[in-house]
Design a protein around this motif. Sequence first.
Motif, PDB file in Angstrom:
ATOM      1  N   THR A 186       0.823  -1.211   0.000  1.00  0.00           N
ATOM      2  CA  THR A 186       0.000   0.000   0.000  1.00  0.00           C
ATOM      3  C   THR A 186       0.855   1.259   0.000  1.00  0.00           C
ATOM      4  OG1 THR A 186      -1.779  -1.149   1.167  1.00  0.00           O
ATOM      5  CG2 THR A 186      -1.787   1.253   1.282  1.00  0.00           C
ATOM      6  N   CYS A 187       2.019   1.184   0.650  1.00  0.00           N
ATOM      7  CA  CYS A 187       2.891   2.354   0.769  1.00  0.00           C
ATOM      8  C   CYS A 187       3.888   2.472  -0.382  1.00  0.00           C
ATOM      9  CB  CYS A 187       3.621   2.325   2.106  1.00  0.00           C
ATOM     10  SG  CYS A 187       2.516   2.587   3.513  1.00  0.00           S
ATOM     11  N   GLY A 188       3.666   1.727  -1.456  1.00  0.00           N
ATOM     12  CA  GLY A 188       4.427   1.963  -2.675  1.00  0.00           C
ATOM     13  C   GLY A 188       5.707   1.192  -2.848  1.00  0.00           C
ATOM     14  N   ALA A 189       5.848   0.043  -2.183  1.00  0.00           N
ATOM     15  CA  ALA A 189       7.051  -0.766  -2.379  1.00  0.00           C
ATOM     16  C   ALA A 189       7.187  -1.152  -3.848  1.00  0.00           C
ATOM     17  CB  ALA A 189       6.988  -2.023  -1.515  1.00  0.00           C
ATOM     18  N   ALA A 190       8.426  -1.170  -4.351  1.00  0.00           N
ATOM     19  CA  ALA A 190       8.666  -1.582  -5.734  1.00  0.00           C
ATOM     20  C   ALA A 190       8.251  -3.030  -5.931  1.00  0.00           C
ATOM     21  CB  ALA A 190      10.140  -1.399  -6.083  1.00  0.00           C
ATOM     22  N   SER A 191       8.538  -3.856  -4.948  1.00  0.00           N
ATOM     23  CA  SER A 191       8.071  -5.241  -4.947  1.00  0.00           C
ATOM     24  C   SER A 191       8.060  -5.738  -3.514  1.00  0.00           C
ATOM     25  CB  SER A 191       8.964  -6.142  -5.812  1.00  0.00           C
ATOM     26  OG  SER A 191      10.249  -6.286  -5.229  1.00  0.00           O
ATOM     27  N   VAL A 192       7.203  -6.707  -3.260  1.00  0.00           N
ATOM     28  CA  VAL A 192       7.135  -7.338  -1.943  1.00  0.00           C
ATOM     29  C   VAL A 192       7.316  -8.836  -2.132  1.00  0.00           C
ATOM     30  CG1 VAL A 192       5.742  -7.776   0.108  1.00  0.00           C
ATOM     31  CG2 VAL A 192       5.601  -5.562  -1.039  1.00  0.00           C
ATOM     32  N   MET A 193       8.319  -9.380  -1.447  1.00  0.00           N
ATOM     33  CA  MET A 193       8.630 -10.809  -1.534  1.00  0.00           C
ATOM     34  C   MET A 193       8.344 -11.444  -0.180  1.00  0.00           C
ATOM     35  SD  MET A 193      12.172 -10.022  -3.542  1.00  0.00           S
ATOM     36  CE  MET A 193      12.378  -8.540  -2.546  1.00  0.00           C
ATOM     37  N   LEU A 202       1.414 -18.520   2.258  1.00  0.00           N
ATOM     38  CA  LEU A 202       1.915 -17.880   1.041  1.00  0.00           C
ATOM     39  C   LEU A 202       0.762 -17.489   0.120  1.00  0.00           C
ATOM     40  CD1 LEU A 202       5.032 -20.119   0.312  1.00  0.00           C
ATOM     41  CD2 LEU A 202       5.016 -17.798   1.255  1.00  0.00           C
ATOM     42  N   ASN A 203      -0.271 -18.312   0.075  1.00  0.00           N
ATOM     43  CA  ASN A 203      -1.448 -17.962  -0.725  1.00  0.00           C
ATOM     44  C   ASN A 203      -2.104 -16.690  -0.192  1.00  0.00           C
ATOM     45  OD1 ASN A 203      -1.032 -20.241  -2.271  1.00  0.00           O
ATOM     46  ND2 ASN A 203      -2.591 -21.470  -1.230  1.00  0.00           N
ATOM     47  N   LEU A 204      -2.184 -16.572   1.132  1.00  0.00           N
ATOM     48  CA  LEU A 204      -2.742 -15.355   1.731  1.00  0.00           C
ATOM     49  C   LEU A 204      -1.872 -14.146   1.401  1.00  0.00           C
ATOM     50  CD1 LEU A 204      -3.816 -16.663   5.266  1.00  0.00           C
ATOM     51  CD2 LEU A 204      -5.326 -16.001   3.384  1.00  0.00           C
ATOM     52  N   ALA A 205      -0.554 -14.326   1.422  1.00  0.00           N
ATOM     53  CA  ALA A 205       0.349 -13.224   1.082  1.00  0.00           C
ATOM     54  C   ALA A 205       0.105 -12.748  -0.345  1.00  0.00           C
ATOM     55  CB  ALA A 205       1.801 -13.665   1.262  1.00  0.00           C
ATOM     56  N   THR A 206      -0.128 -13.683  -1.250  1.00  0.00           N
ATOM     57  CA  THR A 206      -0.432 -13.311  -2.634  1.00  0.00           C
ATOM     58  C   THR A 206      -1.720 -12.503  -2.699  1.00  0.00           C
ATOM     59  OG1 THR A 206       0.695 -15.277  -3.499  1.00  0.00           O
ATOM     60  CG2 THR A 206      -0.900 -14.200  -4.947  1.00  0.00           C
ATOM     61  N   GLU A 207      -2.736 -12.940  -1.966  1.00  0.00           N
ATOM     62  CA  GLU A 207      -4.008 -12.211  -1.941  1.00  0.00           C
ATOM     63  C   GLU A 207      -3.830 -10.790  -1.419  1.00  0.00           C
ATOM     64  OE1 GLU A 207      -7.302 -14.148  -0.067  1.00  0.00           O
ATOM     65  OE2 GLU A 207      -6.666 -16.139  -0.743  1.00  0.00           O
ATOM     66  N   LEU A 208      -2.866 -10.601  -0.522  1.00  0.00           N
ATOM     67  CA  LEU A 208      -2.653  -9.290   0.088  1.00  0.00           C
ATOM     68  C   LEU A 208      -1.657  -8.432  -0.686  1.00  0.00           C
ATOM     69  CD1 LEU A 208      -2.667 -10.348   3.842  1.00  0.00           C
ATOM     70  CD2 LEU A 208      -4.382  -8.970   2.663  1.00  0.00           C
ATOM     71  N   GLY A 209      -1.193  -8.934  -1.838  1.00  0.00           N
ATOM     72  CA  GLY A 209      -0.388  -8.079  -2.704  1.00  0.00           C
ATOM     73  C   GLY A 209       1.052  -8.474  -2.912  1.00  0.00           C
ATOM     74  N   ALA A 210       1.519  -9.570  -2.315  1.00  0.00           N
ATOM     75  CA  ALA A 210       2.911  -9.978  -2.518  1.00  0.00           C
ATOM     76  C   ALA A 210       3.169 -10.246  -3.997  1.00  0.00           C
ATOM     77  CB  ALA A 210       3.230 -11.217  -1.694  1.00  0.00           C
TER      78      ALA A 210
END
Length: 245
Positions: A186-193, A202-210
């Motif tokens: 949300t705060c504009g990270a270039a990428s989130v791993m 990990l599936n939840l992380a994908t749903e949240l934008g990873a």
Amino acid sequence: MMKALVKEAPEAGFTLLAKPIPQLPVDGVRIRVLATSICGTDLHIYNWDAWAASKVTTPLTVGHEFCGEVIEVGEKVTRFEAGDYVAAESHIFCDQCRPCRAGQRHICENEKIIGVQRDGAFAEQIVMPERCIWRTPADLPPEIATLQEPLGNSVHATLAGEVSRRHVMVTGCGPTGLFAVAIAKTCGAASVMAVDVQQYRLNLATELGADQVLNPLECDVVAEIQTATEGRGADVVLEMSGNEK
């Protein structure tokens, strides 16, 4: 009397008891608890491990994540009234010590954590100081509103440094780590791993934008991140697993 979940003795388990309703000090807010959530801290206390034994004095009403409805206020309370929908800081700060006066109440020298050093929220009612209460939007369901305390921890940790336009790695996708994934994105990270050993998380992380999810049991995490960042690696690492290994 009210029902409360209590760590009654220095051993594993909790007990559901009838306890006296807590008294209301002049600066206190009495809250009818609508929802609570379970933190890893509560599991430590339930299991009575070495950490719990070093922090908790029994008997103690446990629980520190909650939301509720104000039902009574002390005579010096000015910001709240009966009927207000609220959540609370779990850390009771004194507002008098040097860190508090410097705006660093999270490291108060006289801090008491509800459900750890003083009676907590796994009860029908709790009394909190006015200074530790936050008004909550009326349209936020209780099962979500109770999560504001752990969400606040993730906000504080994630935004301790700059994440905008940075490559951010989050290790550990429990609730705190998942919050961090969403906050960084949300705060504009270039990428989130996001890194975890459980595919469900990990599936939840994908749903949240990873942007990338990695399981260290299945891949070389360092190599994958080096490839994804053109050899630069992560700019920001948020360690949210608590795993000493």
